[in-house]
Design a protein around this motif. Structure first.
Motif: not given
Length: 293
Positions: A205, A207-208, A235, A275, A277-278, A285-289
């Motif tokens: 992924t 994320p940014r 980070d 899972t 998470c970043h 905002e915290r993002t997860c996948f």
């Protein structure tokens, strides 16, 4: 003069030291306070700019709770290569077999010695916005030649034993057993435990912009971990799975932004249960996948 990390052996050692430093959770200042080496010295060691003393490697292993055998074996190989002793031993062997050969080491016409040296030392650093190259693969011939040179160093052979060669991710070498399996891998380094041999990326992924996050899985160890590129100081990456202690990769120092980041592992049979998470350094905002994404 070349730096330790410009050789495959030195790169392995530097990667191992960075893994251990990350495991301790200590800043460079705190690490300096726990050892007899300064913050600037540790920065050079962990950047691959200078080969650390053997005692520094032992100190870091002790602080991280890591048996020193593996890292000392890597240190012996890196020192052998960086000091030029491996090349001299190889040249001696060649002379014994084929006689003396004279090499023309003069720079090409119109090129100064300084320019030649600078060109030889120049290396291209991948932009964080681009996919960095995979670690280089070493052929078996190089491994055989280096093993012959290392055989002359009794201490290295005694320490290294069956772990003389430490492949990185993607370097599938036969006969190297993983250092852990299943539950015992949780919290361990995929590289130090040889779980990074022939892994597969389950999910990648971004994320940014410029940040790449790979969820990796090593079947031979039964564990997953996160590998990142383009990260920033501050980070944090969390790797979790049901019934397993969550592991974190925290980017604490500026030098860590120049290399792949690798988290400790979580033991899991199916990477789809993992899972990731970043937590951005800027407080965004915290993002997860998860592995099934």
């Amino acid at each position: 003069m070349s730096t330790p990390e410009q050789s495959p052996e030195g790169a392995r050692l530097v990667a191992a030291l960075r893994e251990l430093r990350g495991r301790t959770g200590l800043s460079l200042v705190a690490l300096a306070g726990r050892t007899t080496y300064s913050k600037s010295s540790w920065e050079r060691y962990l950047n691959g700019k200078k080969l650390p003393p053997r005692d520094a490697v032992e100190s870091l292993c002790r602080i991280a709770g890591e048996p020193p055998g593996r890292c000392l074996a890597l240190w012996e190989l890196a020192e052998l290569d960086w000091s030029g002793r491996a090349a001299r031993q190889g040249a001696g062997e060649h002379t014994r077999q084929h006689g003396t050969t004279t090499l023309d080491t003069r720079p090409a016409a119109g090129t100064s010695g300084a320019a030649t040296e600078q060109a030889a030392e120049a290396s291209e650093v991948p932009s964080p916005s681009e996919d960095p190259p995979e670690p280089p693969r070493r052929g078996r011939r190089r491994a055989v030649v280096l093993a012959s040179a290392v055989g002359a160093v009794v201490c290295a052979a005694a320490v290294a034993g069956a772990l003389v060669f430490w492949p990185g991710e993607g370097e599938a070498e036969e006969g190297i057993a993983p250092g852990c399996r299943g539950a015992k891998c949780t919290g361990e380094s995929p590289e130090l435990m040889h779980c990074g041999i022939d892994p597969r990326s389950v999910v990648t992924t971004r994320p940014r912009e410029g940040l790449r996050v790979d969820l990796r899985y090593g079947k031979r160890c039964g564990a997953s971990w996160v590998r990142t590129w383009g990260h920033e100081v501050g980070d944090v990456f969390e790797v979790s799975a049901p019934g397993v202690r969550t592991q974190k990769l925290r980017i604490a120092e500026q030098y860590e932004t120049e290399y792949w980041g690798t988290s400790p592992m979580v033991a899991v049979r199916d990477p789809r249960d993992v899972t990731v998470c970043h937590l951005p350094a800027d407080g965004g905002e915290r993002t997860c996948f998860d592995g099934g994404a």
